[in-house]
Design an enzyme around this catalytic site. Structure first.
Site, PDB file in Angstrom:
ATOM      1  N   LYS B  80      10.054  -9.294  -8.994  1.00 49.57           N
ATOM      2  CA  LYS B  80       9.917  -7.509  -9.331  1.00 49.57           C
ATOM      3  C   LYS B  80      10.154  -6.352  -9.458  1.00 49.57           C
ATOM      4  O   LYS B  80      11.955  -6.998  -8.688  1.00 49.57           O
ATOM      5  CB  LYS B  80       9.001  -7.380  -8.160  1.00 49.57           C
ATOM      6  CG  LYS B  80       8.184  -6.402  -7.547  1.00 49.57           C
ATOM      7  CD  LYS B  80       7.189  -6.543  -6.647  1.00 49.57           C
ATOM      8  CE  LYS B  80       6.664  -5.180  -6.130  1.00 49.57           C
ATOM      9  NZ  LYS B  80       5.760  -5.598  -4.801  1.00 49.57           N
ATOM     10  N   SER B 155       1.002  -5.242  -5.338  1.00 46.21           N
ATOM     11  CA  SER B 155       1.318  -4.858  -6.613  1.00 46.21           C
ATOM     12  C   SER B 155       2.377  -5.495  -7.094  1.00 46.21           C
ATOM     13  O   SER B 155       2.771  -5.305  -8.149  1.00 46.21           O
ATOM     14  CB  SER B 155       3.045  -3.692  -5.400  1.00 46.21           C
ATOM     15  OG  SER B 155       2.978  -4.076  -4.807  1.00 46.21           O
ATOM     16  N   SER B 179       1.145  -7.389  -1.027  1.00 47.27           N
ATOM     17  CA  SER B 179       1.206  -7.377  -2.535  1.00 47.27           C
ATOM     18  C   SER B 179       1.596  -8.703  -3.000  1.00 47.27           C
ATOM     19  O   SER B 179       2.005  -8.545  -4.416  1.00 47.27           O
ATOM     20  CB  SER B 179       2.125  -5.989  -2.895  1.00 47.27           C
ATOM     21  OG  SER B 179       1.202  -4.885  -2.408  1.00 47.27           O
TER      22      SER B 179
END
Lengths: 69, 464
Positions: B80, B155, B179
């Site tokens: 990420k 996210s 997330s």
């Protein structure tokens, strides 16, 4: 003594939060944020015990390696 | 027979160890898959295939010479784009940090690199891990591999989409209010938020210091256990790091469910945030299957989701405002509008509200701890609905309250989301959540592996 300047509640809060630029460029978002923060502050139960310790508890640092203590 | 790009970490590791294919061949197959479907899911914001290929060549030579360094040697893991990797920027999917060049690996990346892992891509995220799918940022939002018109969850949206689309076998996400588990839920994969402090956060851009976790996202439970085992470990340079010895999480995975008592927290999805009929039915079916496989199921009551969510928001907003305050004041227009709207309330939270939330947090932790005196694990909903359309702003907004993930960011207990069916109405994944006591990850993997073996979902993949 200077003249009193009338300010809205939003303007007062935005100034206090230091978000004067945002208030000019994004007034709708700032107004929404003020309303949202009020909702969030009231969205959970306050502990009944006024002396309850918050998490995480503070802890003093352990003596460092080579400390003279 | 599976194509190379469809292999899990565990399968690829075995294939490389048996010299059936090399790390380079495996990586090239994934690169080809990324070229084929990457443009549909927008999972990758910064491709690093060339650098990864050079690492795969080295790993191949090393393995041929002296055997693999670990079960991860030569295997790719996506990151990420709020997690640092040396020599590349960490953009946080934001124009504010487009040139945020990093010279060192995040601690978790360094651990994986030492085990031989390679890193072929930085992956899409909601801006600063808090925004939402945004169309006014330098990179497009990731899309759901099961239906690209739908939200992949966030996210860690790119991590979920890349793993769900078979572009990568594994990726790292971060989880402050759910997330890792939200995209795992919507992309039909396995996402683990381990106990707070088990995985170092050093070198990961923070959202909220006391709620942030780094977690593995994979297609199988075995891969998740393998990856977490390599990620976990005490880091004296992370003030929140736990002095807990790393474990072999895979060891208990064949034990089955006999002897485990699982508390089913029905009120989360029946009363607090009533789930869709299909999600509720799938959760009941999962509870029945766990019972059939030998677990004892017991209904458990915890404080309401509203309480957990209220505390999570008050803490998250206040801590995030401390990080973003300068940018919010000086350059609010540089955030995506959805991120600005999410972050701004933090500037108006009072110090008293933050402390009150941290006091209430202690009571909520105690309530969950009390449940673990009665049961070994908890079974709960993860999302209350399947993934909504990505461009339906109102529905996207609803995905944040309509979930049961934030309680375990508040308490720090480990929690995993995995698939428990496919919606007949929409063809999108349904999901469950298993929660353990602090440092009880091994029991979660044990139950999840038994469920995965017994349920028919393991090999269901989206037809992109």
């Amino acid at each position: 003594m200077g003249a009193m300047i009338a300010m809205t509640e939003e303007e007062i809060l935005a100034r206090a939060a230091g978000i004067t630029t945002g208030l000019k460029t994004h007034p709708k978002e700032v107004a929404e944020a003020i309303a949202a923060s009020r909702r969030m502050a009231g969205a959970f139960t306050r502990p009944a015990n006024e002396t309850a310790e918050p998490m995480p508890a503070y802890a003093a640092p352990l003596p460092a390696k080579g400390s003279r203590a | 027979m599976k194509a190379l790009h469809e292999l899990s970490l565990t399968e690829a590791s075995a294939g490389i160890a048996r010299r059936r294919f090399s790390p380079v061949e495996y990586l090239d197959a994934l690169h080809a898959r990324a070229n084929e479907v990457g443009g549909k899911v927008n999972a990758i914001v910064r491709p690093l295939w060339d650098e990864a290929r050079a690492q795969a060549v080295k790993a191949g030579r090393r393995i041929a010479r002296s055997g693999p360094r670990s079960a991860l040697d030569g295997l790719p893991v996506g990151l990420k784009d709020i997690i640092d990797i040396a020599g590349h920027p960490t953009s946080c999917h934001s124009r504010i940090l487009l040139d945020n060049q990093k010279s060192a690996d995040a601690a978790v990346v360094a651990r994986l690199r030492a085990a031989g892992a390679i890193f072929p891509a930085k992956l899409a995220t909601h801006e600063f891990a808090i925004g939402g799918p945004a169309f006014d940022l330098p990179f497009p939002p990731a899309r759901n591999p099961w239906n690209t018109a739908h939200h992949p969850g966030g996210s860690s949206s790119g991590s979920g989409a890349a793993v769900g689309a078979n572009i990568l076998p594994a990726a790292l996400g971060t989880d402050t209010g759910g997330s890792v588990r939200h995209p795992a839920s919507h992309c039909g994969i396995v996402g683990m938020k381990a106990t707070y402090g088990l995985v170092s956060r050093r070198g990961v851009f923070p959202l909220a210091f006391t709620l942030d976790h780094v977690g593995p996202m994979t297609r199988t439970v075995a891969d998740n256990a393998l990856l977490l085992g390599m990620m976990a470990g005490h880091d004296p340079a992370d003030p929140g790091s736990a002095a807990h010895k790393p474990e072999n999480y895979a060891r208990q995975m064949k034990k089955g469910l006999r002897g485990l008592t699982i508390g089913y927290v029905r009120h989360f999805h029946e009363k607090d945030q009533p789930a869709s009929a299909e999600m509720a039915t799938a959760l009941d079916a999962a509870a029945k299957l766990l019972a059939k496989e030998g677990a004892k199921i017991k209904t458990i009551t915890l404080p309401s989701l509203t309480e957990f969510a209220g505390v999570n928001r008050a803490i998250l907003m206040s801590e995030a405002a401390a990080i973003h305050g300068k940018w919010l004041r000086e350059r609010p227009g540089d955030y995506a509008n959805i991120t600005l709207r999410r972050l701004l309330p933090g500037l108006f939270m009072r110090a008293e509200d933050y402390v009150q939330a941290q006091r209430r947090r202690r009571e909520l932790v105690a309530a969950v701890e009390a449940a673990f005196a009665e049961v070994d694990l908890l079974l709960t909903a993860s999302s209350m609905d399947v993934a909504c359309k990505i461009d339906d702003a109102e529905a996207v907004e609803l995905t944040y309250p309509r979930q049961a993930r934030t309680p375990f960011n508040v308490t720090g207990h480990p929690a995993m989301t995995m698939m428990c069916g496919v919606s007949k109405a929409e063809g999108l994944p349904l999901s469950l959540q298993l929660v353990g006591p602090s440092f009880g990850e091994a029991a979660i993997y044990r139950a999840a592996a038994a469920y995965e073996r017994a349920a028919p979902w393991k090999d269901l993949r989206p037809a992109l």
